[in-house]
Scaffold this active site. Sequence first.
Site, PDB file in Angstrom:
ATOM      1  N   LYS B 103     -58.276 115.813 -48.414  1.00  0.00           N
ATOM      2  CA  LYS B 103     -57.283 116.577 -47.665  1.00  0.00           C
ATOM      3  C   LYS B 103     -56.003 116.494 -48.484  1.00  0.00           C
ATOM      4  O   LYS B 103     -55.347 115.445 -48.530  1.00  0.00           O
ATOM      5  CB  LYS B 103     -57.073 115.995 -46.267  1.00  0.00           C
ATOM      6  CG  LYS B 103     -55.865 116.609 -45.559  1.00  0.00           C
ATOM      7  CD  LYS B 103     -55.622 116.015 -44.181  1.00  0.00           C
ATOM      8  CE  LYS B 103     -54.223 116.393 -43.696  1.00  0.00           C
ATOM      9  NZ  LYS B 103     -53.954 115.931 -42.327  1.00  0.00           N
ATOM     10  N   ALA B 190     -52.705 119.901 -37.786  1.00  0.00           N
ATOM     11  CA  ALA B 190     -51.353 119.454 -37.408  1.00  0.00           C
ATOM     12  C   ALA B 190     -50.731 120.290 -36.303  1.00  0.00           C
ATOM     13  O   ALA B 190     -50.836 121.508 -36.285  1.00  0.00           O
ATOM     14  CB  ALA B 190     -50.407 119.444 -38.608  1.00  0.00           C
ATOM     15  N   ASN B 212     -54.911 114.167 -34.927  1.00  0.00           N
ATOM     16  CA  ASN B 212     -54.867 112.711 -34.878  1.00  0.00           C
ATOM     17  C   ASN B 212     -53.969 112.239 -33.743  1.00  0.00           C
ATOM     18  O   ASN B 212     -54.429 111.704 -32.738  1.00  0.00           O
ATOM     19  CB  ASN B 212     -54.364 112.166 -36.232  1.00  0.00           C
ATOM     20  CG  ASN B 212     -54.384 110.637 -36.312  1.00  0.00           C
ATOM     21  OD1 ASN B 212     -54.491 109.931 -35.328  1.00  0.00           O
ATOM     22  ND2 ASN B 212     -54.294 110.111 -37.504  1.00  0.00           N
ATOM     23  N   THR B 213     -52.652 112.522 -33.884  1.00  0.00           N
ATOM     24  CA  THR B 213     -51.674 111.955 -32.953  1.00  0.00           C
ATOM     25  C   THR B 213     -51.945 112.336 -31.502  1.00  0.00           C
ATOM     26  O   THR B 213     -51.761 111.511 -30.596  1.00  0.00           O
ATOM     27  CB  THR B 213     -50.259 112.424 -33.356  1.00  0.00           C
ATOM     28  OG1 THR B 213     -50.072 112.156 -34.745  1.00  0.00           O
ATOM     29  CG2 THR B 213     -49.192 111.696 -32.563  1.00  0.00           C
TER      30      THR B 213
END
EC number: 2.8.1.10
Lengths: 79, 262
Positions: B103, B190, B212-213
């Site tokens: 990535k 994102a 992710n977050t």
Amino acid sequence: MNNGRDARMEALAGITVNGLAEPFEAATVAALLAAKDIDSDARGIAVALNGRVVPRTAWSQQAVAPGDAVEIVRARPGG
Amino acid sequence: MSMDIPTDDPLVIAGRTFSSRLFLGTAGYPNRRVMLDAVAASGTEMVTAAIRRISLAGEEESLVDLIGERAHFLPNTAGCQTARDAVLTAELAREALGTDWVKLEVIGDRELLYPDVEELLRATETLVAAGFTVLPYCNDDPVTCRKLADAGAAAVMPLGAPIGSGLGICNPVMIETICARSPVPVVLDAGIGTASEAALAMELGCAAVLLNTAVSKSNDPVRMAAAMRAGVEAGRLASRAGRIPRKRYAEPSSPQLGLVGT
């Protein structure tokens, strides 16, 4: 007046590991890892010498010399 | 009565087949147990990892040993600000993780974590030439996405919003356009904050979602991981089914004839 020269001599005599200067003691990548208690068989670890990756298979042969910059990295949690 | 929905809808990137269209990050969980449970609940087959200087102070937990055979690794070049640093990080990742997938992140603004397009393109060209499977994190810009695909990127990964912001997909029109025109799979990377936004990404035509977050920092990461899985699956099904056109006025669903009364 001699400070610059002393610093140069010191840098020449030692190596840099992950950005930190240290005395030159280990003559190969494998010896350096062993001196730092890093298991050479552990997965997820890689080494670069002066900006070039040293393949795991070459760790025991690859010489480390005074003035070299070594990076030892591992895979960490990331996004 | 149950109806069998065809589930044979694999994603293929660079010859690797995925049955899950969700890629998950491994950072920022309350602890490793929650991270592993979230990975399991998400159904993901590929997780991201960072490459960082080893701690010389003592033992760290090995992410590789934790994840084991649960998923493929997609190492990132997070934090790199030049093509040169990103290329070295990718090379270290290939050695550390035994994968040529990367990535590719080259950051041009520390506050926004926006990609530096010039450096990103340069790094993509270098890594493709060196045999890497490059998945660049990029702007929601069709021109950049086309240039990256032309340079040999295996997929393009436009941002929905700044990394970790949870703002969702700020420019859905352009994401949809990128998906319609891209010769390679588009992975929304994102910005996702919750499951409906993951579903939206898929409805817009994305091939997969990377996040992710939104999972790791939710109050219940394992539950949110399951929600993201459901969201991605729902969005993919809806995308394939095809939404109805939007209209300005109502159109009754029930028959107009045979009304009771006058």
